[in-house]
Design a protein around this motif. Structure first.
Motif, PDB file in Angstrom:
ATOM      1  N   ALA A 298       5.213  -1.622   7.525  1.00  0.00           N
ATOM      2  CA  ALA A 298       5.000  -2.950   8.110  1.00  0.00           C
ATOM      3  C   ALA A 298       3.925  -3.748   7.385  1.00  0.00           C
ATOM      4  CB  ALA A 298       4.645  -2.810   9.583  1.00  0.00           C
ATOM      5  N   THR A 299       4.194  -5.041   7.279  1.00  0.00           N
ATOM      6  CA  THR A 299       3.186  -5.946   6.733  1.00  0.00           C
ATOM      7  C   THR A 299       2.563  -6.770   7.851  1.00  0.00           C
ATOM      8  OG1 THR A 299       4.942  -7.535   6.325  1.00  0.00           O
ATOM      9  CG2 THR A 299       4.277  -6.169   4.482  1.00  0.00           C
ATOM     10  N   SER A 300       3.138  -6.666   9.047  1.00  0.00           N
ATOM     11  CA  SER A 300       2.641  -7.470  10.157  1.00  0.00           C
ATOM     12  C   SER A 300       3.171  -6.879  11.463  1.00  0.00           C
ATOM     13  CB  SER A 300       3.140  -8.904   9.979  1.00  0.00           C
ATOM     14  OG  SER A 300       2.810  -9.673  11.096  1.00  0.00           O
TER      15      SER A 300
ATOM     16  N   ASN B  26       0.809  -1.229   0.000  1.00  0.00           N
ATOM     17  CA  ASN B  26       0.000   0.000   0.000  1.00  0.00           C
ATOM     18  C   ASN B  26       0.838   1.272   0.000  1.00  0.00           C
ATOM     19  OD1 ASN B  26      -2.308  -1.516   0.048  1.00  0.00           O
ATOM     20  ND2 ASN B  26      -2.330  -1.627   2.301  1.00  0.00           N
ATOM     21  N   VAL B  27       2.099   1.165   0.446  1.00  0.00           N
ATOM     22  CA  VAL B  27       2.914   2.377   0.458  1.00  0.00           C
ATOM     23  C   VAL B  27       3.516   2.659  -0.919  1.00  0.00           C
ATOM     24  CG1 VAL B  27       3.540   2.006   2.877  1.00  0.00           C
ATOM     25  CG2 VAL B  27       5.130   1.328   1.078  1.00  0.00           C
ATOM     26  N   LEU B  28       3.452   1.672  -1.814  1.00  0.00           N
ATOM     27  CA  LEU B  28       4.076   1.861  -3.120  1.00  0.00           C
ATOM     28  C   LEU B  28       3.139   2.603  -4.064  1.00  0.00           C
ATOM     29  CD1 LEU B  28       5.653  -1.674  -3.696  1.00  0.00           C
ATOM     30  CD2 LEU B  28       6.729   0.356  -2.724  1.00  0.00           C
ATOM     31  N   LYS B  29       3.739   3.407  -4.942  1.00  0.00           N
ATOM     32  CA  LYS B  29       2.956   4.041  -6.006  1.00  0.00           C
ATOM     33  C   LYS B  29       2.370   2.931  -6.885  1.00  0.00           C
ATOM     34  CE  LYS B  29       5.987   7.960  -6.945  1.00  0.00           C
ATOM     35  NZ  LYS B  29       6.821   8.413  -8.065  1.00  0.00           N
ATOM     36  N   PRO B  30       1.184   3.165  -7.462  1.00  0.00           N
ATOM     37  CA  PRO B  30       0.527   2.088  -8.220  1.00  0.00           C
ATOM     38  C   PRO B  30       1.409   1.467  -9.293  1.00  0.00           C
ATOM     39  CG  PRO B  30      -0.896   4.016  -8.043  1.00  0.00           C
ATOM     40  CD  PRO B  30       0.393   4.396  -7.417  1.00  0.00           C
ATOM     41  N   GLU B  31       2.142   2.298 -10.054  1.00  0.00           N
ATOM     42  CA  GLU B  31       2.954   1.714 -11.139  1.00  0.00           C
ATOM     43  C   GLU B  31       4.139   0.932 -10.566  1.00  0.00           C
ATOM     44  OE1 GLU B  31       2.553   4.926 -10.594  1.00  0.00           O
ATOM     45  OE2 GLU B  31       4.404   6.084 -10.867  1.00  0.00           O
ATOM     46  N   VAL B  32       4.622   1.371  -9.402  1.00  0.00           N
ATOM     47  CA  VAL B  32       5.742   0.670  -8.761  1.00  0.00           C
ATOM     48  C   VAL B  32       5.267  -0.674  -8.217  1.00  0.00           C
ATOM     49  CG1 VAL B  32       7.470   0.810  -6.924  1.00  0.00           C
ATOM     50  CG2 VAL B  32       6.818   2.860  -8.182  1.00  0.00           C
ATOM     51  N   LYS B  33       4.042  -0.672  -7.731  1.00  0.00           N
ATOM     52  CA  LYS B  33       3.455  -1.899  -7.194  1.00  0.00           C
ATOM     53  C   LYS B  33       3.483  -3.007  -8.247  1.00  0.00           C
ATOM     54  CE  LYS B  33      -0.844  -2.679  -4.729  1.00  0.00           C
ATOM     55  NZ  LYS B  33      -2.051  -1.978  -4.247  1.00  0.00           N
ATOM     56  N   LYS B  34       3.148  -2.634  -9.476  1.00  0.00           N
ATOM     57  CA  LYS B  34       3.135  -3.627 -10.561  1.00  0.00           C
ATOM     58  C   LYS B  34       4.547  -4.130 -10.845  1.00  0.00           C
ATOM     59  CE  LYS B  34      -0.866  -2.149 -13.173  1.00  0.00           C
ATOM     60  NZ  LYS B  34      -0.890  -0.754 -13.608  1.00  0.00           N
TER      61      LYS B  34
ATOM     62  N   SER C 245       8.532   5.208  -3.990  1.00  0.00           N
ATOM     63  CA  SER C 245       8.800   5.291  -5.430  1.00  0.00           C
ATOM     64  C   SER C 245       9.649   4.136  -5.924  1.00  0.00           C
ATOM     65  CB  SER C 245       9.531   6.592  -5.763  1.00  0.00           C
ATOM     66  OG  SER C 245       8.773   7.693  -5.353  1.00  0.00           O
ATOM     67  N   LEU C 246      10.371   3.508  -5.008  1.00  0.00           N
ATOM     68  CA  LEU C 246      11.184   2.351  -5.380  1.00  0.00           C
ATOM     69  C   LEU C 246      10.515   1.083  -4.847  1.00  0.00           C
ATOM     70  CD1 LEU C 246      13.207   4.547  -6.081  1.00  0.00           C
ATOM     71  CD2 LEU C 246      14.964   3.279  -4.885  1.00  0.00           C
ATOM     72  N   VAL C 247      10.822  -0.020  -5.498  1.00  0.00           N
ATOM     73  CA  VAL C 247      10.181  -1.294  -5.158  1.00  0.00           C
ATOM     74  C   VAL C 247      10.285  -1.615  -3.666  1.00  0.00           C
ATOM     75  CG1 VAL C 247      10.503  -3.775  -5.466  1.00  0.00           C
ATOM     76  CG2 VAL C 247      10.292  -2.288  -7.443  1.00  0.00           C
ATOM     77  N   ASN C 248      11.391  -1.254  -3.044  1.00  0.00           N
ATOM     78  CA  ASN C 248      11.544  -1.602  -1.625  1.00  0.00           C
ATOM     79  C   ASN C 248      11.105  -0.477  -0.690  1.00  0.00           C
ATOM     80  OD1 ASN C 248      13.638   0.158  -1.940  1.00  0.00           O
ATOM     81  ND2 ASN C 248      15.174  -1.134  -0.951  1.00  0.00           N
ATOM     82  N   GLY C 249      10.274   0.421  -1.194  1.00  0.00           N
ATOM     83  CA  GLY C 249       9.690   1.428  -0.310  1.00  0.00           C
ATOM     84  C   GLY C 249      10.486   2.719  -0.187  1.00  0.00           C
ATOM     85  N   SER C 250      11.695   2.731  -0.748  1.00  0.00           N
ATOM     86  CA  SER C 250      12.515   3.944  -0.649  1.00  0.00           C
ATOM     87  C   SER C 250      12.016   5.025  -1.587  1.00  0.00           C
ATOM     88  CB  SER C 250      13.964   3.632  -1.029  1.00  0.00           C
ATOM     89  OG  SER C 250      14.517   2.705  -0.164  1.00  0.00           O
ATOM     90  N   GLY C 251      12.478   6.231  -1.330  1.00  0.00           N
ATOM     91  CA  GLY C 251      12.356   7.309  -2.300  1.00  0.00           C
ATOM     92  C   GLY C 251      13.765   7.695  -2.686  1.00  0.00           C
ATOM     93  N   ILE C 252      13.907   8.784  -3.427  1.00  0.00           N
ATOM     94  CA  ILE C 252      15.256   9.259  -3.739  1.00  0.00           C
ATOM     95  C   ILE C 252      15.332  10.771  -3.592  1.00  0.00           C
ATOM     96  CG2 ILE C 252      17.000   9.568  -5.529  1.00  0.00           C
ATOM     97  CD1 ILE C 252      16.448   6.917  -6.611  1.00  0.00           C
TER      98      ILE C 252
END
Lengths: 294, 422
Positions: free
Chosen positions: B407-409, B291-299, B359-366
């Motif tokens: 967090a996922t859990s 849920n924290v990822l941007k939609p296009e990043v999620k894909k 913005s990045l797959v692992n939740g980071s930004g830049i």
């Protein structure tokens, strides 16, 4: 007090395993007068072998030793024929570089074949033995027993059997031995292969204790060199003594001084021995081969 | 004769086609410096696989502005090898962009060689503080600096574990164990300093050699200290040896927080099995709350995880996910904006990046900086929005547990059961 006893006992047990790993090296050094820099990689290959047997047939490494020891004997013989023997009559550095190259080759071949993943076997004995506050790992105790047995058997072999006498004769004076009809090249071959077989045995003892990966040999080979020098190069009981020394020293200095000093200490000792007793603590003046030439 | 004519026409048109297409879309060449052999090869190769997946994905999408990505490998086994391999790629192969390099000592060496030869270095995972503290112009560190790992671990102890252990933080006995090379020392230093600012004195604080073969003295010392929480920084082999020895000597803690490398490695689970369940790991998140990822990043993330698991038969560790995340950002945020691909231009683009977290797959930004840390005016090219969190080993795999936004859990198994009950 119980802490001290725990540390000393753990040191003795792990040291005896180091010793088992070093006996092959010292044997080869004592007879052929060469240092096998691929010794750690021999250990690695044998550990992979024992691991593969445990995966394929569900045998524990102590049983797998029945196959690994002869296989390593054969492997040692092949390496001797292909790499060591052609370099023997060349300047000493050739054999150093040849075994070093072999070490790099084997490490990278293992990396290609096995990837860099760490491999383990499931625990053989669930819990440690406890004596009051002291914990002893069963695998380590077994390792200790196997080392003692192996040292005694090897000493007996060197002193009593024809092969042992031939080895000692070769060590004392290769040319004279040859004139007496001892096939020196074959003695070399058997010694090198025998040393490799001993590494195979050590690998089977170590697999329950350590993970195997392509560069695992690097973690142990330096310790083995220290032990061989400490114990007197070429001496079998010296290797046992050196191994236990290193184990206990590592254990005590890591605890009482600092963990990072564990290695520093025995390397300092290594230097001191090299300077003041270059034949090792149990070595005799001018004879790097106490175990074999009494 | 006719057959020969037809064949030669075919051959000629084929030749024409290849030369034309090559002229139209010459690939963008990137030098990937990773330890492919030697003791660090395990994680190096995992990083490589993650980066390969990124390359395949971008090339399948038509590449960067129509140009395919091509990698050139450099085997950076040791710092020395890293320098010579980087120089080889730059001077012999004409590479202008380098990336990699998993481990801090390698990253230090690669970035140095790249800087000296005027190449642009996009560091994916190296964490040592010194990477960005030398005032380099072309080195950008997308992953988090070492202090962030330590901060995540300490923050987690303060914000989460203390409550679960029902003790005020000042009553908690915290022990710190670190391997004494670039990474472990750097993180250990960070944890010590950071916990001091929080008013905590560590009950135990010692380094050990990564190649140690016997952990008895260390475990014995820790037993004497009886800490509530142990924070440990290790590599895979020593982490395994430590856990085995802790079990052998029945050394128990209420919570175990490992930091990165060794404790995040799937090898740990392969080796000690379910004993791993309950251990916390402060690291790059292997997987974050989608849920924290941007939609296009999620894909993109979904595709990456699917491909990685299909290829390597296991979920990526945090460093591999970070390797993918960083290189994907290079492909999608930096390179498409470039015209000349010269280091100066790439540097300008990188410095202008302003990507929010997620913005990045692992939740980071830049967001890179020249000047952030008060104590360090020359910290150029450090990514301020690199996320480091804490995750926990579970029976099924792992769950991100901290910070709550990623967090996922929720954290479980606090206090950790004694060895006799595990």
């Amino acid at each position: 007090m119980s802490t001290f006893i725990q540390l000393v006992l753990s040191g003795v047990l792990i040291g005896s395993v180091y010793a088992l790993m070093s006996i092959g090296l010292t044997l080869i050094f004592g007879v052929l007068r060469i240092v096998n820099f691929a010794h750690g990689e021999f250990l690695m290959i044998a550990m992979y072998g024992a691991w593969a047997i445990s995966q394929l047939f569900g045998l524990n490494p102590y049983v797998a030793a029945i196959a690994i020891v002869p296989a390593m004997f054969l492997f040692g013989a092949i390496v001797y024929r292909l790499v060591v023997s052609p370099a023997l009559d060349k300047p000493h550095l050739v054999v150093v570089f040849a075994t070093m190259a072999l070490s790099i080759f084997l490490q990278n071949a293992a990396l290609m074949a096995m990837t860099a993943d760490l491999r383990d076997i499931p625990p053989i004995f669930g819990r440690s033995l406890t004596i009051g506050p002291i914990y002893l790992k069963v695998e380590l105790l077994l390792g200790f027993l196997i080392t003692i047995l192996c040292t005694v058997a090897l000493q007996w072999m060197i002193k009593k059997t024809y092969l042992g006498k031939a080895i000692r004769a070769t060590v004392q004076d290769g040319e004279a031995a040859m004139l007496m009809g001892i096939p020196v090249p074959r003695i070399f071959l058997i010694t090198f292969a025998g040393g490799s077989a001993l590494v195979g045995l050590a690998a089977c003892v170590m697999l329950p204790l350590f993970s195997v990966f392509p560069s695992v040999g690097l973690n142990f080979v330096l310790i083995a060199f220290v032990i061989v020098v400490l114990g007197g190069m070429g001496s079998i009981e010296g290797a046992l003594f050196g191994g236990i020394c290193v184990g206990v020293m590592q254990s005590l200095s890591s605890y009482y001084i600092a963990p990072a000093f564990g290695q520093l200490f025995f390397f300092v000792l290594f230097l001191l021995v090299m300077i003041f007793r270059p034949n090792g603590l149990l070595g005799q003046q001018g004879a790097a081969t106490v175990g074999m030439n009494e | 004769m006719r057959r020969l004519l037809r064949l030669s026409t075919m051959f000629a048109s084929l030749l024409l086609a290849t030369t034309m297409s090559a002229g139209a879309q010459e690939p963008i060449k990137i030098g990937v410096l990773l330890p492919f052999t030697g003791p660090l090869a395990k994680n190096g190769i995992e990083n490589w696989e993650a980066m390969q997946i990124a390359r395949e994905m971008i090339n399948e999408r038509g590449g960067v502005n129509g140009r395919k990505i091509e990698y050139l490998q450099g085997d950076a086994t040791t710092p020395n090898a890293a320098i010579s391999e980087t120089e080889r790629l730059i001077t012999k192969e004409g590479i202008k962009i380098t990336t990699g390099s998993f481990a801090s000592p390698i990253a230090i060496a690669v970035s140095q060689a790249a800087e000296r030869n005027g190449a642009f270095h996009w560091e994916t995972t190296g964490a040592a503080e010194i990477i960005t503290r030398r005032g380099f112009k072309y080195t950008f560190q997308v992953g988090a600096p070492a202090r962030k790992y330590g901060q995540a671990a300490v923050d987690f102890v303060f914000d989460d574990l203390a409550k679960r252990l029902k003790k005020p933080v000042t009553d908690l006995k915290i022990a710190l164990l670190w391997e004494n090379r670039a990474f472990g020392k750097s993180v250990g230093d960070g944890i010590r300093a950071y916990s001091q600012t929080k008013g905590i004195k560590l009950a135990y604080d010692e380094g050990y050699d990564q190649t140690a073969t016997d952990m008895t003295p260390i475990v014995q010392k820790l037993k004497d200290v009886t800490p509530d929480i142990l924070i440990a920084i290790s590599f895979p082999n020593d982490a395994i040896l430590f856990q085995r020895k802790a079990k052998e000597l029945d050394f128990n803690v209420n919570a175990f927080v490992g930091v990165s490398a060794g404790y995040s490695s799937p090898d740990l689970r392969d080796s000690i099995g379910d004993s791993v369940v309950g251990i916390f790991v402060a690291d790059f998140p292997p997987k974050v709350n989608a849920n924290v990822l941007k939609p296009e990043v999620k894909k993109v993330a979904e595709e990456f995880y699917k491909r990685y698991e299909a290829k390597l038969k296991r979920a990526p560790a945090g460093h591999a996910a970070a390797g993918f995340s960083a290189i994907w950002a290079l492909f999608t945020e930096v390179l498409p904006k470039a015209k000349t691909f010269q280091p100066d231009e790439l540097r300008e683009i990188a410095l202008k990046l302003d990507l929010p977290e997620g913005s990045l797959v692992n939740g980071s930004g830049i967001k890179f900086t020249n000047f952030d840390w008060a104590d360090d005016p020359k910290d150029a090219g450090q990514n301020l929005r690199a996320s480091i969190g804490v995750w926990q080993w579970t029976k099924a795999g792992n769950e991100e547990v901290y910070p709550p936004s990623l967090a996922t859990s929720e954290a479980a198994m606090v206090p950790l059961p004694k060895w006799s009950n595990r």
